[in-house]
Structure formats: C-alpha cells, structure tokens
Motif scaffolding. Structure first.
Motif, PDB file in Angstrom:
ATOM      1  N   PRO A 141     -24.663 -44.962  -8.731  1.00 25.63           N
ATOM      2  CA  PRO A 141     -24.341 -44.129  -7.255  1.00 25.63           C
ATOM      3  C   PRO A 141     -23.442 -42.892  -7.996  1.00 25.63           C
ATOM      4  N   PRO A 142     -23.869 -41.799  -7.669  1.00 23.55           N
ATOM      5  CA  PRO A 142     -23.219 -40.436  -8.098  1.00 23.55           C
ATOM      6  C   PRO A 142     -21.778 -40.698  -7.594  1.00 23.55           C
ATOM      7  N   GLN A 143     -20.941 -39.930  -8.563  1.00 22.96           N
ATOM      8  CA  GLN A 143     -19.609 -39.600  -8.214  1.00 22.96           C
ATOM      9  C   GLN A 143     -19.606 -38.269  -7.525  1.00 22.96           C
ATOM     10  N   GLY A 144     -20.298 -37.189  -7.798  1.00 22.52           N
ATOM     11  CA  GLY A 144     -20.295 -36.053  -7.054  1.00 22.52           C
ATOM     12  C   GLY A 144     -21.906 -35.894  -6.662  1.00 22.52           C
ATOM     13  N   TYR A 145     -22.424 -34.816  -7.077  1.00 22.50           N
ATOM     14  CA  TYR A 145     -23.861 -34.796  -6.637  1.00 22.50           C
ATOM     15  C   TYR A 145     -24.857 -34.490  -7.733  1.00 22.50           C
ATOM     16  N   VAL A 146     -26.001 -35.118  -7.363  1.00 14.08           N
ATOM     17  CA  VAL A 146     -27.038 -34.972  -8.625  1.00 14.08           C
ATOM     18  C   VAL A 146     -28.255 -34.316  -8.039  1.00 14.08           C
ATOM     19  N   ARG A 147     -28.610 -33.328  -8.983  1.00 10.66           N
ATOM     20  CA  ARG A 147     -29.783 -32.479  -8.618  1.00 10.66           C
ATOM     21  C   ARG A 147     -30.916 -33.117  -9.185  1.00 10.66           C
ATOM     22  N   LEU A 148     -31.744 -33.425  -7.951  1.00 12.25           N
ATOM     23  CA  LEU A 148     -32.903 -34.544  -8.414  1.00 12.25           C
ATOM     24  C   LEU A 148     -33.924 -33.804  -9.106  1.00 12.25           C
ATOM     25  N   ARG A 149     -34.228 -32.526  -8.903  1.00 10.48           N
ATOM     26  CA  ARG A 149     -35.267 -32.026  -9.770  1.00 10.48           C
ATOM     27  C   ARG A 149     -35.065 -32.170 -11.186  1.00 10.48           C
ATOM     28  N   GLN A 150     -34.173 -32.558 -11.696  1.00 10.95           N
ATOM     29  CA  GLN A 150     -33.683 -32.814 -13.150  1.00 10.95           C
ATOM     30  C   GLN A 150     -33.859 -34.352 -13.450  1.00 10.95           C
ATOM     31  N   HIS A 151     -34.181 -35.131 -12.227  1.00 10.94           N
ATOM     32  CA  HIS A 151     -34.497 -36.615 -12.340  1.00 10.94           C
ATOM     33  C   HIS A 151     -35.578 -37.056 -11.489  1.00 10.94           C
ATOM     34  N   PRO A 152     -36.870 -36.674 -12.024  1.00  9.44           N
ATOM     35  CA  PRO A 152     -38.088 -36.695 -11.283  1.00  9.44           C
ATOM     36  C   PRO A 152     -38.464 -38.165 -10.907  1.00  9.44           C
ATOM     37  N   THR A 153     -37.980 -39.179 -11.675  1.00  3.70           N
ATOM     38  CA  THR A 153     -38.225 -40.644 -11.213  1.00  3.70           C
ATOM     39  C   THR A 153     -37.513 -41.002 -10.039  1.00  3.70           C
ATOM     40  N   LEU A 154     -36.216 -40.500  -9.918  1.00  2.00           N
ATOM     41  CA  LEU A 154     -35.386 -40.845  -8.937  1.00  2.00           C
ATOM     42  C   LEU A 154     -35.784 -39.802  -7.832  1.00  2.00           C
ATOM     43  N   LEU A 155     -36.226 -38.858  -7.986  1.00  3.13           N
ATOM     44  CA  LEU A 155     -36.629 -37.649  -6.921  1.00  3.13           C
ATOM     45  C   LEU A 155     -38.004 -38.492  -5.982  1.00  3.13           C
ATOM     46  N   ARG A 156     -38.749 -38.991  -6.904  1.00  2.00           N
ATOM     47  CA  ARG A 156     -40.220 -39.558  -6.406  1.00  2.00           C
ATOM     48  C   ARG A 156     -39.773 -40.675  -5.587  1.00  2.00           C
ATOM     49  N   LEU A 157     -38.776 -41.547  -6.055  1.00  2.00           N
ATOM     50  CA  LEU A 157     -38.204 -42.536  -5.175  1.00  2.00           C
ATOM     51  C   LEU A 157     -37.870 -42.087  -3.807  1.00  2.00           C
ATOM     52  N   CYS A 158     -36.779 -41.300  -3.915  1.00  2.00           N
ATOM     53  CA  CYS A 158     -36.179 -40.829  -2.845  1.00  2.00           C
ATOM     54  C   CYS A 158     -37.085 -39.921  -1.769  1.00  2.00           C
ATOM     55  N   GLU A 159     -38.067 -39.404  -2.177  1.00  2.00           N
ATOM     56  CA  GLU A 159     -39.406 -38.719  -1.414  1.00  2.00           C
ATOM     57  C   GLU A 159     -39.847 -39.677  -0.930  1.00  2.00           C
ATOM     58  N   ARG A 160     -40.196 -40.916  -1.439  1.00  2.00           N
ATOM     59  CA  ARG A 160     -41.129 -41.932  -1.026  1.00  2.00           C
ATOM     60  C   ARG A 160     -40.270 -42.640   0.189  1.00  2.00           C
ATOM     61  N   ILE A 161     -38.936 -42.865  -0.029  1.00  2.00           N
ATOM     62  CA  ILE A 161     -38.203 -43.460   1.026  1.00  2.00           C
ATOM     63  C   ILE A 161     -38.170 -42.365   2.455  1.00  2.00           C
TER      64      ILE A 161
END
Length: 180
Positions: A141-161
């Motif tokens: 889990p991030p301490q600050g924020y994570v720009r998800l466009r820099q992490h496409p696999t994580l972005l796809r998971l979030c978008e799927r949710i």
C-alpha cells in the motif's frame, strides 16, 4: 468553431476509445477507514494532503488500511486547492468545526498544502490485500500517492474493480462543501 465540431472534438480521441491519457489522472492512495466513513456522513468533503497533483481532476482508487485492508472505493476529485497551511486548515474547519487544528498540525511545516474537493464516491466490493497480492504477485500500500498510468498492471486491476456495479455511491454537491 461550430457546436457540432466542438461536440465531436470533445467526444473523439486521437487514440480511439481506449485513450489511456483521456480523463482524470488515475491515482492510488491509502486511507484510514475511519476517515473514509466521514465522507459518507458528509463530515469530510475534501481530502487533505501534504503533496498532490496540481491543476487537474483525479480518479482516486482507495486502498483502505487495516483493519479493512482492501482496495474497493473510487473517489472522483476536483483539481486540488493549493494554498498556505493556514488557509487549508480554514477550509477543513469550515466543513467540520475543530478539524482545522488537526489539519494544520499535519501540514504546518510546509510552504503549501492541498485541499482536494471530493465530487463523487463509489464503493465496490473490491479485493482484500491478500487477493490483490495474489493477482499482482506483490503489492505494498502506498505511503503517498501512486500515479497509476506509470503502473499499467495495477491500473488494469483497479479499472476492473471499478467496472462492476457499485455497492453504494454518492455525489458531493456544493451544498455539502460549504467552502472553497
């Protein structure tokens, strides 16, 4: 410029419907479940941060910390209000009397701080921390924020949710904002 051309240009993308750069900036940030509950009671209509993205709306995929330990809520945020710590604390105090001192303590050592207006909240069943780790192989889990466009696999998971039907949702209107 004609209205027809303007409408078409807003709807179309240079990259087609799947344009990864269109729309609000997707971010992942952790949040304490107690603070998350305040949104639903209209006692919290801004997210206060020490650092954040300036000048654009964001789509916040929320990781709720322990004891919830799950990824599921999605919050649409307006562009951040960037101002002095004292001004940011005033915003916090106007929405919930007494909260300004807590926010000021959090940001007092900075030149500027962020009050990010909440526009809409949607809660999805989401995934537990163990399920997220099973899908991604590892996840912290991030301490600050994570720009998800820099992490496409994580972005796809979030978008799927967020592609499913929300369990509950709520818009935050100006009447509940009372400031900014």
């Amino acid at each position: 410029m004609s209205n027809a051309w303007r409408a078409a240009s807003v709807q179309e993308s240079l990259f087609g419907e799947g344009d990864p750069l269109a729309g609000p900036e997707p971010v992942l940030m952790a949040l304490n479940p107690d603070y998350y509950a305040l949104f639903w009671r209209h006692a919290k209509v801004h997210e206060f941060r020490r650092r954040f993205i300036q000048g654009q709306p964001t789509r916040w995929f929320v990781y709720l910390t322990a004891p919830a330990s799950r990824l599921g809520p999605v919050i649409d945020l307006a562009p951040a209000i960037v101002d002095s710590p004292a001004r940011i604390a005033e915003i916090a105090d106007r929405v919930r009397q007494g909260n300004g001192s807590t926010v000021l303590e959090y940001v007092k050592d900075l030149d500027q701080a962020f009050a990010i207006p909440v526009r809409r909240i949607r809660e999805y069943p989401g995934l537990s921390l163990a399920e997220v780790r099973a899908e991604l192989g590892r996840f912290h889990p991030p301490q600050g924020y994570v720009r998800l466009r820099q992490h496409p696999t994580l972005l796809r998971l979030c978008e799927r949710i967020a592609a499913g039907e929300p369990v509950r949702e709520m818009a935050i209107d100006g009447e509940h904002r009372r400031c900014a």
